[in-house]
Design an enzyme around this catalytic site. Structure first.
Site, PDB file in Angstrom:
ATOM      1  CG  ASN A  36      83.772  27.224  43.762  1.00  0.00           C
ATOM      2  OD1 ASN A  36      83.748  28.316  44.323  1.00  0.00           O
ATOM      3  ND2 ASN A  36      84.525  26.216  44.199  1.00  0.00           N
ATOM      4  CG  HIS A 122      94.714  26.347  43.988  1.00  0.00           C
ATOM      5  ND1 HIS A 122      94.938  24.998  43.913  1.00  0.00           N
ATOM      6  CD2 HIS A 122      93.542  26.501  44.654  1.00  0.00           C
ATOM      7  CE1 HIS A 122      93.937  24.354  44.504  1.00  0.00           C
ATOM      8  NE2 HIS A 122      93.077  25.251  44.958  1.00  0.00           N
ATOM      9  CD  GLU A 161      94.603  31.100  41.817  1.00  0.00           C
ATOM     10  OE1 GLU A 161      93.507  31.588  42.133  1.00  0.00           O
ATOM     11  OE2 GLU A 161      95.324  30.483  42.616  1.00  0.00           O
ATOM     12  CB  SER A 165      90.419  30.352  44.393  1.00  0.00           C
ATOM     13  OG  SER A 165      91.588  30.290  45.178  1.00  0.00           O
ATOM     14  CG  ASP A 186      94.435  27.686  38.009  1.00  0.00           C
ATOM     15  OD1 ASP A 186      93.326  27.490  37.475  1.00  0.00           O
ATOM     16  OD2 ASP A 186      94.771  27.174  39.091  1.00  0.00           O
ATOM     17  CG  HIS A 189      87.767  30.375  40.668  1.00  0.00           C
ATOM     18  ND1 HIS A 189      86.722  29.779  41.345  1.00  0.00           N
ATOM     19  CD2 HIS A 189      88.908  29.869  41.188  1.00  0.00           C
ATOM     20  CE1 HIS A 189      87.222  28.960  42.269  1.00  0.00           C
ATOM     21  NE2 HIS A 189      88.542  28.997  42.189  1.00  0.00           N
ATOM     22  CE  LYS A 219      87.838  25.415  41.064  1.00  0.00           C
ATOM     23  NZ  LYS A 219      87.548  24.712  42.301  1.00  0.00           N
TER      24      LYS A 219
HETATM   25  C1  LIG Z   1      92.574  28.448  41.250  1.00  0.00           C
HETATM   26  C2  LIG Z   1      92.308  26.993  41.409  1.00  0.00           C
HETATM   27  N1  LIG Z   1      93.058  26.128  40.720  1.00  0.00           N
HETATM   28  C3  LIG Z   1      92.867  24.799  40.825  1.00  0.00           C
HETATM   29  C4  LIG Z   1      91.902  24.279  41.649  1.00  0.00           C
HETATM   30  C5  LIG Z   1      91.737  22.803  41.769  1.00  0.00           C
HETATM   31  O1  LIG Z   1      90.689  22.384  40.952  1.00  0.00           O
HETATM   32  P1  LIG Z   1      89.870  21.066  41.322  1.00  0.00           P
HETATM   33  O2  LIG Z   1      88.838  21.460  42.323  1.00  0.00           O
HETATM   34  O3  LIG Z   1      89.313  20.623  40.011  1.00  0.00           O
HETATM   35  O4  LIG Z   1      90.844  20.080  41.879  1.00  0.00           O
HETATM   36  C6  LIG Z   1      91.079  25.146  42.370  1.00  0.00           C
HETATM   37  C7  LIG Z   1      90.008  24.609  43.249  1.00  0.00           C
HETATM   38  O5  LIG Z   1      89.884  24.915  44.384  1.00  0.00           O
HETATM   39  C8  LIG Z   1      91.299  26.537  42.266  1.00  0.00           C
HETATM   40  O6  LIG Z   1      90.560  27.407  42.964  1.00  0.00           O
END
Ligand SMILES: Cc1ncc(COP(=O)(O)O)c(C=O)c1O
Length: 376
Positions: A36, A122, A161, A165, A186, A189, A219
């Site tokens: 990412n 997520h 989100e 993701s 969130d 991405h 990311k």
């Molecule tokens: C939408 C989303 N939120 C949160 C996370 C978690 O983030 P981190 O990789 O910093 O733990 C991810 C990672 O996969 C994600 O894709």
């Protein structure tokens, strides 16, 4: 161990379902289409230099949780920098986005009468809310369904989100912002890559429209860690109630310096040029796919998906691509819904046209070999 036979039988079950997971070591000889690091900042000279200098000055660890003694000048600087950059009052730093989402959900859920989340949210958000009873999921990106699930004249929290993701599609954020609910986005991405200035959801929504944002540093920013961004009152509350923040070692100061350097790059003309290059490369990849009948999704984010359907078939695609020196994500249920196993191909600003051409050739050859194997 008493539970050995139970563990083995659970693992056998996963093997039979083609859902058994193992670690695959990244090979430097493989072209990387599975991470990412959308802008290539993990290898950017300024980000690497900030990390290295930070280690010289502050060492490799913060040595303690933030409220004890782990909070240092680079953490304070990053916090202010993020708040200013994103047009919010304050930010709270976490070691990962997973930790941030999970514990902030746990800390805030009791304040609301109803919490609604997108069906594809997520795992960290789901894990934060799953032990409560007052939450529901709405159909993916379905504003009408979300509105129906909210309680009239009660405190509602709506969670989505910005960019999903595993699909790479975007949420209708401005529509969600109009509903009678506090909106938590969130932006894992989106940050760094979405918007003219790379400010992601914050570029689209004011603090009133989206009082709560998660941004992650691992990311588009090329480092590691995360922040929750919002009002001073919210951050004050979370400083006192977010358990992973209170009871976990603060990120190393050097890491905070590296994130600050990454934000500087993202916000600079160089960041704009990297985003332009990323978008041009995505466009080129999509055009090539269209030309060769490779059925990728409709979205224009760096996350591109090729849905294969069957779990075993998705694994076969992944293995075959490896033999062509290409590494991309193979995503199976339960991470994605049953029957929608897929290749998750991530495009980066650092990919050259020649690398995309290689990827396309490998995808075409893989399609042929997998289809041939199916016929035999
Ligand atoms: C939408 C989303 N939120 C949160 C996370 C978690 O983030 P981190 O990789 O910093 O733990 C991810 C990672 O996969 C994600 O894709």
């Amino acid at each position: 161990m008493h539970i050995a036979s139970q563990l083995s039988s659970q693992l056998d079950q996963l093997r039979q379902q083609h859902r058994y997971r193992t670690l695959t070591q990244r090979q430097s000889s493989h072209e990387q289409f599975g991470n990412n690091d959308y802008l290539g900042l993990s290898l950017h000279p300024k980000v690497k230099a900030a990390y290295a200098e930070g280690i010289q000055q502050f060492g490799t660890s913060s040595g303690a949780s933030p409220l004890v003694s782990g909070y240092q000048a680079p953490h304070a600087y990053l916090r202010e920098q993020l708040a200013m950059w994103l047009g919010r009052e304050d930010a709270l730093l976490f070691s990962s986005g997973f930790a941030a989402n999970q514990c902030v959900m746990q800390a805030l859920a009791p304040m609301y009468q109803r919490i609604v989340l997108d069906k594809l949210s997520h795992a960290s958000l789901i894990d934060g809310v799953r032990h409560f009873e007052h939450w529901k999921r709405f159909r993916h990106n379905d504003v009408t369904h979300a509105a129906q699930l909210l309680l009239p004249n009660e405190a509602n929290l709506l969670v989505t989100e910005s960019v999903f993701s595993m699909d790479g599609d975007s949420a209708p954020l401005t529509d969600f912002a109009q509903l009678q609910a506090d909106l938590w986005v969130d932006d894992a991405h989106g940050i760094g890559v979405v918007g003219n200035n790379g400010r992601g959801a914050a570029e689209q929504l004011s603090v009133t429209q989206a009082p709560l944002l998660t941004i992650t540093f691992g990311k588009g920013l090329g480092v590691m860690g995360a922040a929750i961004v919002g009002s001073s009152l919210l951050i004050d509350y979370l400083t006192n109630h977010a358990r992973e923040f209170i009871y976990s070692t603060a990120m190393p100061a050097a890491q905070a310096l590296a994130v600050s350097a990454a934000v500087d790059v993202v916000a600079s003309p160089e960041g704009a040029a990297l985003r332009q290059r990323l978008n041009d490369t995505i466009h080129y990849f999509r055009e090539c796919c269209r030309e060769h009948g490779l059925k990728i999704g409709d979205d224009h984010h760096a996350i591109q998906t090729l849905i294969v359907g069957d779990d075993a078939k998705a694994m076969a695609w992944g293995h075959a691509l490896m033999t062509h020196g290409i590494h991309c994500g193979v995503i199976r249920p339960p991470t994605v819904p049953n029957g929608s196993a897929r290749l998750r191909i991530t495009i980066a600003a650092t990919h050259s046209k020649a690398q995309i051409d290689n990827l396309i050739a490998a995808l075409i050859a893989t399609r042929e070999s997998v289809e041939r194997a199916e016929l035999t």
